[in-house]
Design a protein around this motif. Structure first.
Motif, PDB file in Angstrom:
ATOM      1  N   LEU A  62     -70.941 -88.784  -2.881  1.00  0.00           N
ATOM      2  CA  LEU A  62     -70.313 -89.656  -1.890  1.00  0.00           C
ATOM      3  C   LEU A  62     -70.343 -91.114  -2.332  1.00  0.00           C
ATOM      4  O   LEU A  62     -69.373 -91.854  -2.146  1.00  0.00           O
ATOM      5  N   ARG A  63     -71.454 -91.528  -2.938  1.00  0.00           N
ATOM      6  CA  ARG A  63     -71.529 -92.901  -3.461  1.00  0.00           C
ATOM      7  C   ARG A  63     -70.446 -93.118  -4.518  1.00  0.00           C
ATOM      8  O   ARG A  63     -69.763 -94.143  -4.522  1.00  0.00           O
ATOM      9  N   LEU A  64     -70.309 -92.145  -5.417  1.00  0.00           N
ATOM     10  CA  LEU A  64     -69.302 -92.258  -6.468  1.00  0.00           C
ATOM     11  C   LEU A  64     -67.883 -92.231  -5.897  1.00  0.00           C
ATOM     12  O   LEU A  64     -66.995 -92.942  -6.368  1.00  0.00           O
ATOM     13  N   GLN A  65     -67.665 -91.423  -4.865  1.00  0.00           N
ATOM     14  CA  GLN A  65     -66.347 -91.363  -4.219  1.00  0.00           C
ATOM     15  C   GLN A  65     -65.972 -92.732  -3.663  1.00  0.00           C
ATOM     16  O   GLN A  65     -64.869 -93.233  -3.915  1.00  0.00           O
ATOM     17  N   TRP A  66     -66.885 -93.354  -2.932  1.00  0.00           N
ATOM     18  CA  TRP A  66     -66.588 -94.663  -2.339  1.00  0.00           C
ATOM     19  C   TRP A  66     -66.529 -95.748  -3.395  1.00  0.00           C
ATOM     20  O   TRP A  66     -65.745 -96.689  -3.281  1.00  0.00           O
ATOM     21  N   GLN A  67     -67.335 -95.613  -4.421  1.00  0.00           N
ATOM     22  CA  GLN A  67     -67.257 -96.570  -5.522  1.00  0.00           C
ATOM     23  C   GLN A  67     -65.856 -96.529  -6.139  1.00  0.00           C
ATOM     24  O   GLN A  67     -65.254 -97.568  -6.391  1.00  0.00           O
ATOM     25  N   ALA A  71     -79.854-102.002   0.567  1.00  0.00           N
ATOM     26  CA  ALA A  71     -79.232-100.678   0.453  1.00  0.00           C
ATOM     27  C   ALA A  71     -78.661-100.455  -0.934  1.00  0.00           C
ATOM     28  O   ALA A  71     -78.585 -99.335  -1.403  1.00  0.00           O
ATOM     29  N   ALA A  72     -78.260-101.514  -1.582  1.00  0.00           N
ATOM     30  CA  ALA A  72     -77.597-101.365  -2.867  1.00  0.00           C
ATOM     31  C   ALA A  72     -78.493-101.702  -4.056  1.00  0.00           C
ATOM     32  O   ALA A  72     -78.051-101.675  -5.176  1.00  0.00           O
ATOM     33  N   ARG A  73     -79.741-102.024  -3.815  1.00  0.00           N
ATOM     34  CA  ARG A  73     -80.623-102.413  -4.901  1.00  0.00           C
ATOM     35  C   ARG A  73     -80.882-101.225  -5.815  1.00  0.00           C
ATOM     36  O   ARG A  73     -81.321-100.180  -5.391  1.00  0.00           O
ATOM     37  N   GLN A  74     -80.567-101.403  -7.075  1.00  0.00           N
ATOM     38  CA  GLN A  74     -80.781-100.363  -8.058  1.00  0.00           C
ATOM     39  C   GLN A  74     -81.202-101.044  -9.340  1.00  0.00           C
ATOM     40  O   GLN A  74     -80.554-101.984  -9.783  1.00  0.00           O
ATOM     41  N   ILE A  75     -82.268-100.562  -9.924  1.00  0.00           N
ATOM     42  CA  ILE A  75     -82.761-101.153 -11.156  1.00  0.00           C
ATOM     43  C   ILE A  75     -82.741-100.078 -12.232  1.00  0.00           C
ATOM     44  O   ILE A  75     -83.239 -98.976 -12.025  1.00  0.00           O
ATOM     45  N   THR A  76     -82.153-100.410 -13.363  1.00  0.00           N
ATOM     46  CA  THR A  76     -82.141 -99.503 -14.500  1.00  0.00           C
ATOM     47  C   THR A  76     -82.748-100.238 -15.678  1.00  0.00           C
ATOM     48  O   THR A  76     -82.345-101.360 -15.982  1.00  0.00           O
ATOM     49  N   GLN A  77     -83.713 -99.609 -16.307  1.00  0.00           N
ATOM     50  CA  GLN A  77     -84.366-100.233 -17.453  1.00  0.00           C
ATOM     51  C   GLN A  77     -84.405 -99.240 -18.604  1.00  0.00           C
ATOM     52  O   GLN A  77     -84.595 -98.037 -18.391  1.00  0.00           O
ATOM     53  N   HIS A  78     -84.245 -99.764 -19.790  1.00  0.00           N
ATOM     54  CA  HIS A  78     -84.333 -98.947 -20.995  1.00  0.00           C
ATOM     55  C   HIS A  78     -85.176 -99.714 -22.002  1.00  0.00           C
ATOM     56  O   HIS A  78     -85.030-100.922 -22.153  1.00  0.00           O
ATOM     57  N   ALA A  79     -86.043 -98.997 -22.688  1.00  0.00           N
ATOM     58  CA  ALA A  79     -86.858 -99.651 -23.709  1.00  0.00           C
ATOM     59  C   ALA A  79     -87.190 -98.638 -24.792  1.00  0.00           C
ATOM     60  O   ALA A  79     -87.276 -97.440 -24.531  1.00  0.00           O
ATOM     61  N   THR A  80     -87.377 -99.156 -25.993  1.00  0.00           N
ATOM     62  CA  THR A  80     -87.778 -98.317 -27.118  1.00  0.00           C
ATOM     63  C   THR A  80     -88.885 -99.057 -27.845  1.00  0.00           C
ATOM     64  O   THR A  80     -88.768-100.244 -28.126  1.00  0.00           O
ATOM     65  N   ALA A  81     -89.937 -98.346 -28.135  1.00  0.00           N
ATOM     66  CA  ALA A  81     -91.043 -98.935 -28.885  1.00  0.00           C
ATOM     67  C   ALA A  81     -91.358 -98.024 -30.068  1.00  0.00           C
ATOM     68  O   ALA A  81     -91.226 -96.804 -29.980  1.00  0.00           O
ATOM     69  N   LEU A  90     -69.407-104.663  -8.368  1.00  0.00           N
ATOM     70  CA  LEU A  90     -69.167-104.847  -6.940  1.00  0.00           C
ATOM     71  C   LEU A  90     -68.782-103.519  -6.284  1.00  0.00           C
ATOM     72  O   LEU A  90     -69.249-103.204  -5.189  1.00  0.00           O
ATOM     73  N   ALA A  91     -67.954-102.731  -6.948  1.00  0.00           N
ATOM     74  CA  ALA A  91     -67.565-101.420  -6.416  1.00  0.00           C
ATOM     75  C   ALA A  91     -68.774-100.499  -6.325  1.00  0.00           C
ATOM     76  O   ALA A  91     -68.939 -99.768  -5.340  1.00  0.00           O
ATOM     77  N   GLN A  92     -69.632-100.541  -7.321  1.00  0.00           N
ATOM     78  CA  GLN A  92     -70.851 -99.724  -7.300  1.00  0.00           C
ATOM     79  C   GLN A  92     -71.739-100.137  -6.127  1.00  0.00           C
ATOM     80  O   GLN A  92     -72.241 -99.299  -5.386  1.00  0.00           O
ATOM     81  N   SER A  93     -71.909-101.425  -5.964  1.00  0.00           N
ATOM     82  CA  SER A  93     -72.723-101.932  -4.863  1.00  0.00           C
ATOM     83  C   SER A  93     -72.131-101.535  -3.518  1.00  0.00           C
ATOM     84  O   SER A  93     -72.852-101.117  -2.600  1.00  0.00           O
ATOM     85  N   ALA A  94     -70.815-101.639  -3.398  1.00  0.00           N
ATOM     86  CA  ALA A  94     -70.148-101.295  -2.140  1.00  0.00           C
ATOM     87  C   ALA A  94     -70.312 -99.810  -1.828  1.00  0.00           C
ATOM     88  O   ALA A  94     -70.608 -99.438  -0.687  1.00  0.00           O
ATOM     89  N   GLY A  95     -70.121 -98.951  -2.824  1.00  0.00           N
ATOM     90  CA  GLY A  95     -70.283 -97.511  -2.603  1.00  0.00           C
ATOM     91  C   GLY A  95     -71.686 -97.155  -2.176  1.00  0.00           C
ATOM     92  O   GLY A  95     -71.893 -96.381  -1.224  1.00  0.00           O
ATOM     93  N   THR A  96     -72.665 -97.736  -2.836  1.00  0.00           N
ATOM     94  CA  THR A  96     -74.063 -97.472  -2.507  1.00  0.00           C
ATOM     95  C   THR A  96     -74.408 -97.991  -1.113  1.00  0.00           C
ATOM     96  O   THR A  96     -75.023 -97.296  -0.311  1.00  0.00           O
ATOM     97  N   THR A  97     -73.990 -99.214  -0.827  1.00  0.00           N
ATOM     98  CA  THR A  97     -74.283 -99.821   0.474  1.00  0.00           C
ATOM     99  C   THR A  97     -73.609 -99.053   1.599  1.00  0.00           C
ATOM    100  O   THR A  97     -74.232 -98.747   2.622  1.00  0.00           O
ATOM    101  N   LEU A  98     -72.357 -98.730   1.407  1.00  0.00           N
ATOM    102  CA  LEU A  98     -71.611 -98.036   2.457  1.00  0.00           C
ATOM    103  C   LEU A  98     -72.232 -96.684   2.782  1.00  0.00           C
ATOM    104  O   LEU A  98     -72.444 -96.359   3.954  1.00  0.00           O
ATOM    105  N   VAL A  99     -72.554 -95.899   1.770  1.00  0.00           N
ATOM    106  CA  VAL A  99     -73.148 -94.581   2.014  1.00  0.00           C
ATOM    107  C   VAL A  99     -74.528 -94.737   2.657  1.00  0.00           C
ATOM    108  O   VAL A  99     -74.878 -93.988   3.569  1.00  0.00           O
TER     109      VAL A  99
END
Length: 136
Positions: free
Chosen positions: A73-78, A108-118, A8-17
């Protein structure tokens, strides 16, 4: 730390900035300031001043295409929001409602992180949205 609070804090920081550089800035500033007034009134004026200074920094960084400053700035607000939520867990619902009002689709806060190993003959298919695979 509770993962829900961190997310939630990450989303708020991203959205706010993100909103600092839009026409929705005044609503975002007022909503965040009111949240602090209700939960940590002794810090509300400081946070309001930090919001104003942050907006100036966001506009300058956006004009210069300075992603590093925007990330900072995103990290600061987060961090500020995370500390508020840890100190006042009752603010979680209020913050979530505020974010829904400010950014209804979560764009504004949508962030997708994906990791895969083949390895070997394995295949990995990843997509942030729709994916259509036609193999023969």
């Amino acid at each position: 730390m509770d993962p829900e609070v961190a997310l939630l804090a990450q989303s708020a920081g991203t959205t706010l900035v993100a909103l600092m550089a839009t026409d929705a800035w005044h609503r975002a500033r007022d909503g965040i300031t009111q949240l602090w007034r209700r939960t940590q009134p002794e810090r509300a004026e400081t946070v309001a001043a930090e919001l104003e200074a942050g907006r100036e920094d966001v506009l300058a960084a956006a004009a210069a295409d300075d992603q590093e400053t925007l990330d900072e700035l995103r990290l600061q607000w987060q961090g500020l929001v995370r500390r508020l939520l840890v100190a006042r867990p009752a603010a979680i619902g209020e913050l979530r409602a505020l974010l829904d009002q400010l950014d209804p689709g979560g764009s504004a806060a949508r962030q997708i992180t994906q990791h895969a190993t083949a390895s070997g003959q394995a295949r990995v298919y990843q997509a942030g949205r729709d994916q259509h695979i036609a193999e023969r």
